[in-house]
Design a protein around this motif. Sequence first.
Motif, PDB file in Angstrom:
ATOM      1  N   GLY A  89       0.794  -1.218   0.000  1.00  0.00           N
ATOM      2  CA  GLY A  89       0.000   0.000   0.000  1.00  0.00           C
ATOM      3  C   GLY A  89       0.829   1.272   0.000  1.00  0.00           C
ATOM      4  O   GLY A  89       0.325   2.350  -0.308  1.00  0.00           O
TER       5      GLY A  89
ATOM      6  N   ILE B  99       8.052   1.435  -0.475  1.00  0.00           N
ATOM      7  CA  ILE B  99       8.851   0.501  -1.262  1.00  0.00           C
ATOM      8  C   ILE B  99       7.991  -0.657  -1.792  1.00  0.00           C
ATOM      9  O   ILE B  99       8.143  -1.096  -2.931  1.00  0.00           O
ATOM     10  CB  ILE B  99      10.028  -0.025  -0.399  1.00  0.00           C
ATOM     11  CG1 ILE B  99      10.929   1.143   0.050  1.00  0.00           C
ATOM     12  CG2 ILE B  99      10.835  -1.070  -1.150  1.00  0.00           C
ATOM     13  CD1 ILE B  99      11.955   0.786   1.129  1.00  0.00           C
ATOM     14  N   GLY B 100       7.057  -1.128  -0.960  1.00  0.00           N
ATOM     15  CA  GLY B 100       6.184  -2.221  -1.396  1.00  0.00           C
ATOM     16  C   GLY B 100       5.287  -1.781  -2.537  1.00  0.00           C
ATOM     17  O   GLY B 100       5.069  -2.520  -3.510  1.00  0.00           O
TER      18      GLY B 100
ATOM     19  N   LEU C 220      -0.656  -7.176  -0.850  1.00  0.00           N
ATOM     20  CA  LEU C 220      -1.291  -7.174   0.465  1.00  0.00           C
ATOM     21  C   LEU C 220      -0.721  -6.083   1.360  1.00  0.00           C
ATOM     22  O   LEU C 220       0.431  -5.693   1.242  1.00  0.00           O
ATOM     23  CB  LEU C 220      -1.194  -8.540   1.127  1.00  0.00           C
ATOM     24  CG  LEU C 220       0.159  -9.025   1.603  1.00  0.00           C
ATOM     25  CD1 LEU C 220       0.262  -8.958   3.099  1.00  0.00           C
ATOM     26  CD2 LEU C 220       0.374 -10.433   1.114  1.00  0.00           C
ATOM     27  N   ASP C 221      -1.599  -5.619   2.213  1.00  0.00           N
ATOM     28  CA  ASP C 221      -1.221  -4.565   3.166  1.00  0.00           C
ATOM     29  C   ASP C 221      -2.257  -4.605   4.285  1.00  0.00           C
ATOM     30  O   ASP C 221      -3.387  -5.063   4.096  1.00  0.00           O
ATOM     31  CB  ASP C 221      -1.217  -3.183   2.484  1.00  0.00           C
ATOM     32  CG  ASP C 221      -0.401  -2.152   3.243  1.00  0.00           C
ATOM     33  OD1 ASP C 221       0.696  -1.792   2.767  1.00  0.00           O
ATOM     34  OD2 ASP C 221      -0.847  -1.707   4.331  1.00  0.00           O
TER      35      ASP C 221
ATOM     36  N   ALA D  24       6.696  -5.513   3.820  1.00  0.00           N
ATOM     37  CA  ALA D  24       6.038  -4.878   4.988  1.00  0.00           C
ATOM     38  C   ALA D  24       6.984  -4.841   6.176  1.00  0.00           C
ATOM     39  O   ALA D  24       7.679  -5.821   6.462  1.00  0.00           O
ATOM     40  CB  ALA D  24       4.779  -5.655   5.362  1.00  0.00           C
TER      41      ALA D  24
ATOM     42  N   ILE E 241      13.078  -7.705   2.572  1.00  0.00           N
ATOM     43  CA  ILE E 241      13.626  -6.357   2.744  1.00  0.00           C
ATOM     44  C   ILE E 241      14.238  -6.250   4.128  1.00  0.00           C
ATOM     45  O   ILE E 241      13.539  -6.279   5.146  1.00  0.00           O
ATOM     46  CB  ILE E 241      12.546  -5.273   2.513  1.00  0.00           C
ATOM     47  CG1 ILE E 241      11.889  -5.476   1.134  1.00  0.00           C
ATOM     48  CG2 ILE E 241      13.177  -3.873   2.597  1.00  0.00           C
ATOM     49  CD1 ILE E 241      12.836  -5.711  -0.029  1.00  0.00           C
ATOM     50  N   ALA E 242      15.548  -6.159   4.123  1.00  0.00           N
ATOM     51  CA  ALA E 242      16.282  -5.943   5.378  1.00  0.00           C
ATOM     52  C   ALA E 242      16.407  -4.434   5.551  1.00  0.00           C
ATOM     53  O   ALA E 242      15.421  -3.696   5.410  1.00  0.00           O
ATOM     54  CB  ALA E 242      17.637  -6.632   5.310  1.00  0.00           C
TER      55      ALA E 242
ATOM     56  N   PRO F  57      17.890  -1.557   2.150  1.00  0.00           N
ATOM     57  CA  PRO F  57      17.815  -0.149   1.745  1.00  0.00           C
ATOM     58  C   PRO F  57      18.527   0.769   2.731  1.00  0.00           C
ATOM     59  O   PRO F  57      18.565   0.520   3.933  1.00  0.00           O
ATOM     60  CB  PRO F  57      16.308   0.154   1.780  1.00  0.00           C
ATOM     61  CG  PRO F  57      15.606  -1.155   1.940  1.00  0.00           C
ATOM     62  CD  PRO F  57      16.582  -2.071   2.596  1.00  0.00           C
TER      63      PRO F  57
ATOM     64  N   ASN G  51       6.374   6.534   3.747  1.00  0.00           N
ATOM     65  CA  ASN G  51       5.534   6.938   4.893  1.00  0.00           C
ATOM     66  C   ASN G  51       5.956   6.278   6.191  1.00  0.00           C
ATOM     67  O   ASN G  51       5.228   6.361   7.189  1.00  0.00           O
ATOM     68  CB  ASN G  51       4.069   6.561   4.608  1.00  0.00           C
ATOM     69  CG  ASN G  51       3.488   7.409   3.499  1.00  0.00           C
ATOM     70  OD1 ASN G  51       3.630   8.624   3.521  1.00  0.00           O
ATOM     71  ND2 ASN G  51       2.875   6.781   2.511  1.00  0.00           N
TER      72      ASN G  51
END
Length: 361
Positions: free
Chosen positions: A130, A133-134, A151-152, A201, A251-252, A296, A302
């Motif tokens: 949502g 990065i996702g 999904l979020d 997420a 995602i680390a 990243p 956000n």
Amino acid sequence: MSTTHTHLTGDTKIADWFKDPYGGPVIRQMLAESGQSEKAMAPVKRFSMNKLIKISGGRFTQETLDMLIERAEAAAAEGGSPEQAVEGSEPVTPDDVSTLTDGADELPEWKERITEGRFTGQTVVVTGAGSGIGRATASRVAREGGRVIALDISAERLESLAKELDGSDVTVVTADVTKDEDIARVLEAAGGKVDALANVAGIMDNMTPLHEVSDQVWERVFSVNVTGLMKLTRAVLPLMLEVGKGSVVNIASEAGLRGSAAGVAYTASKHAVVGLTKSSAFMYGPSGIRVNAVAPGGVITNIEARFDSELGQDRVMGALVVAPPPTTADQLAASITFLLSDDGVNLNGVILPSDGGWSAV
Ligand code: NAD
């Protein structure tokens, strides 16, 4: 360095707006009106105004840009002295301008280049789709022909994603990655086929060091960043094992590589993501499944980060001076989709820093 006026548009870089003898005063006044100075724009000054609209999450709008252009161009057309562009503003001097320039501003802006059909025929599950990065990852996969299960936890954000990607093959599922029943619904939406999974997420902590961290912050951060990621991946892996192929990208964070980028809970959770990634890469490599991670650096999204600890603030803020300026989510999506796609062939167990070189410092 020039203080000559050039035609200002949405494609003009923010740094060039500041340098412009008519654009500079109007943008400075806009900032002053909201109690800010041009320093607030330092992380984004290498971007164009149009890019700022895209990444600002509604804080900087097309209407504001139109107003700035109108005011700067009107003053330039009148041919008055530059400082008259804004009543009461300070004249622009070469010294003012020089504080706004550094090497990075002079570099050409990165432009995303779509690889047509890179994900055609593939079903890709993206968590945290949502926002940030996702969202950029889901968008890139969809625009490169993939079927996205997005999904979020936020239905509202997913609704806006679905609207943005109208016409693409995107199924949105409001789901909390920490909940088994929600994960079951995601698998149901995928319909027995998942070629790739992007575990994006995640939540930040409140920058507390160990002696100040609360059980609540520790448990919440681990439940989303580690346990939720583990649970969804555990549910998806049997589908990949069945066909002998699959790609997982976790995602680390820079905080998964060093101790100076966040509080203890977030740092430990992202180190756990690195461990989970390496263990899984080792275990499933021979079965045709690649498991990699992207770490990243700073990204404008956000994500909420606050400093609840004086010690945490002093230490982390002090260390951040070596970090390159934050980048945009679509630049992260470029790294993530590279590893997700077949272009990542022969990469397994990689922890790829996508941080503008921060990890090299
Ligand atoms: P973001 O807050 O903009 O987006 C994260 C999304 O995840 C949100 O839409 C949120 O609703 C969703 N989410 C949160 N908890 C969830 C849950 N339990 N189940 C499902 N969805 C959930 O943040 P972002 O910056 O895009 O962060 C994405 C990832 O990148 C995170 O794992 C974060 O730790 C990592 N990261 C971000 C930065 C950065 O500077 N922004 C730096 C390093 C790593």
